[in-house]
Design an enzyme around this catalytic site. Structure first.
Site, PDB file in Angstrom:
ATOM      1  N   LYS A  71      18.834  -4.953  28.905  1.00 14.74           N
ATOM      2  CA  LYS A  71      17.334  -4.379  27.976  1.00 14.74           C
ATOM      3  C   LYS A  71      15.940  -4.754  28.926  1.00 14.74           C
ATOM      4  O   LYS A  71      15.543  -5.526  29.482  1.00 14.74           O
ATOM      5  CB  LYS A  71      16.726  -5.350  27.364  1.00 14.74           C
ATOM      6  CG  LYS A  71      15.776  -5.712  26.264  1.00 14.74           C
ATOM      7  CD  LYS A  71      15.371  -6.614  24.929  1.00 14.74           C
ATOM      8  CE  LYS A  71      13.779  -6.251  24.296  1.00 14.74           C
ATOM      9  NZ  LYS A  71      14.013  -6.819  23.365  1.00 14.74           N
ATOM     10  N   GLY A 120       7.459 -10.530  17.245  1.00 11.76           N
ATOM     11  CA  GLY A 120       7.821 -12.812  16.466  1.00 11.76           C
ATOM     12  C   GLY A 120       6.379 -12.075  15.308  1.00 11.76           C
ATOM     13  O   GLY A 120       6.212 -13.732  15.206  1.00 11.76           O
ATOM     14  N   ALA A 132      11.976  -5.915  17.131  1.00 12.89           N
ATOM     15  CA  ALA A 132      10.524  -7.339  17.344  1.00 12.89           C
ATOM     16  C   ALA A 132      10.411  -6.503  16.078  1.00 12.89           C
ATOM     17  O   ALA A 132      10.140  -5.592  15.559  1.00 12.89           O
ATOM     18  CB  ALA A 132       9.890  -6.490  18.410  1.00 12.89           C
ATOM     19  N   ASN A 152      15.274 -12.236  17.572  1.00 15.24           N
ATOM     20  CA  ASN A 152      14.794 -13.419  17.668  1.00 15.24           C
ATOM     21  C   ASN A 152      14.340 -14.378  16.562  1.00 15.24           C
ATOM     22  O   ASN A 152      14.386 -15.393  16.050  1.00 15.24           O
ATOM     23  CB  ASN A 152      14.250 -13.209  19.066  1.00 15.24           C
ATOM     24  CG  ASN A 152      14.683 -14.822  19.961  1.00 15.24           C
ATOM     25  OD1 ASN A 152      14.178 -14.942  21.385  1.00 15.24           O
ATOM     26  ND2 ASN A 152      14.796 -16.060  19.139  1.00 15.24           N
TER      27      ASN A 152
END
Lengths: 263, 70
Positions: free
Chosen positions: A106, A167, A193, A215
């Site tokens: 990635k 995030g 994301a 994530n």
């Protein structure tokens, strides 16, 4: 055929590797490696992203990621998180290839710390170099259909536009551009994301994306393992809805029960 | 005859007894060569040649592995 069988037969392929799960999860920000491993298990993910970092020579007794998430069972996708130039990203991935022994990686080249927005000039340059060196880069990028085309032409094996800043958990901010990228791409498209909760992941899949990478949405949930399950279900639900083909929207009501035979 | 070599490993100065191969240096550091990747003076050293390449005075090494990340 039941829906369960349907979704199992519904695979996707990137750079010649075929996967059933359309959810890729990160391995950062977890409270412990145990929790991380349990969340990966619950997510059903077959690919996890990992970072490449210096070994802490002065403390070799720290637990290792590979002891908890077996790279023989789950595909490790090394990332270039924290790289702000093409050269740093290329250097990191050369090391990753040596550590792991595979070419699927990635690529992300960041433009600034505040937004972690990708630097597309550097990203494109890094893609060209990596492809020449035999890498198969899945590329994190802006949600811009032209940039996506340029990356594909440069040899990116997957296009991974952001839904919102890394995030942030803000969800997909521009459904139009994500759809345009999906329509124009000849390689898999994954939203990478910005996903905050299950409906965001379902929305990405309903737009026709091949997968979703996340994530923080899992790692920072109050119960990460439960959220991992939710994301698995959301990605499957969104995918099935996309395949099923949604109804047309109407401006006004349309009764579901027959009008004929009313008493 | 043993000769101390000055090198940098992950940004920190270290002295290792020479002559020594990179594989032997990893052993001295307590590292399993199968679990790390090594860069020597900005060049990748393939795992297959770690046993053949000798550490030289002034070398700078980056030794990395996979950690959790998104």
């Amino acid at each position: 055929m039941t829906a369960q069988q349907d979704i199992r037969a519904d695979t996707w392929t990137v750079a010649g590797r075929t996967f059933s799960s359309r959810l890729i999860v990160g391995t950062g920000k977890y409270k412990s490696l145990e929790e991380n491993a349990a969340a990966v298990e619950a997510s059903g993910a077959e690919i996890v992203t990992v970072a490449v970092r210096r070994v802490n020579i002065s403390d070799l007794n720290q637990p290792m990621l590979t002891d908890y998430i077996d790279p023989k069972k789950v595909t490790y996708l090394p990332n270039t998180a924290g790289c702000f130039t093409a050269d740093d990203a290329i250097r990191t991935l050369r090391l990753a290839r040596e550590a792991g022994g595979w070419n699927l990686v990635k690529l992300e080249v960041l433009g600034e710390a505040k937004t972690l927005y990708p630097d597309m000039r550097e990203t494109l340059r890094a893609t060209e170099v990596l492809v020449k060196e035999g890498f198969e880069p899945m590329v994190y990028c802006v949600d811009d259909p032209i940039a996506a085309k340029q990356l594909e032409e440069a040899g990116a094996v997957a296009i991974m536009p952001l839904g919102a800043p890394i995030g942030s958990g803000l969800g997909i901010q521009n459904r139009v551009t994500i759809r345009l990228i999906v329509e124009g791409a000849g390689v898999p498209v994954l939203v990478d994301a910005g996903v905050g909760t299950a409906s965001d992941a379902a929305q990405a899949m309903e737009l026709g994306c091949d997968g979703v990478l996340m994530n923080t949405a899992i790692a920072e949930a109050k119960d990460p393992v439960l959220m991992a399950r939710a994301m698995k279900a959301a990605v499957e639900a969104g995918r099935l809805a996309y395949l099923a083909g949604r109804m047309q929207k109407r401006r006004y009501a349309d009764p579901s029960s027959p009008l004929a035979g009313l008493i | 005859m043993s000769l101390d070599l000055s090198v940098r490993v992950n940004g920190e100065p270290r002295r290792v007894p020479g002559p020594i191969s990179i594989a032997e240096m990893l052993g001295e550091l307590g590292l399993d060569p199968r679990k790390v990747a090594v860069e020597r003076n900005f060049e990748i050293v393939p795992r297959s040649s770690l046993g053949e390449v000798c550490v030289e005075d002034g070398d700078a090494y980056e030794i990395v592995h996979f950690v959790g990340g998104g």
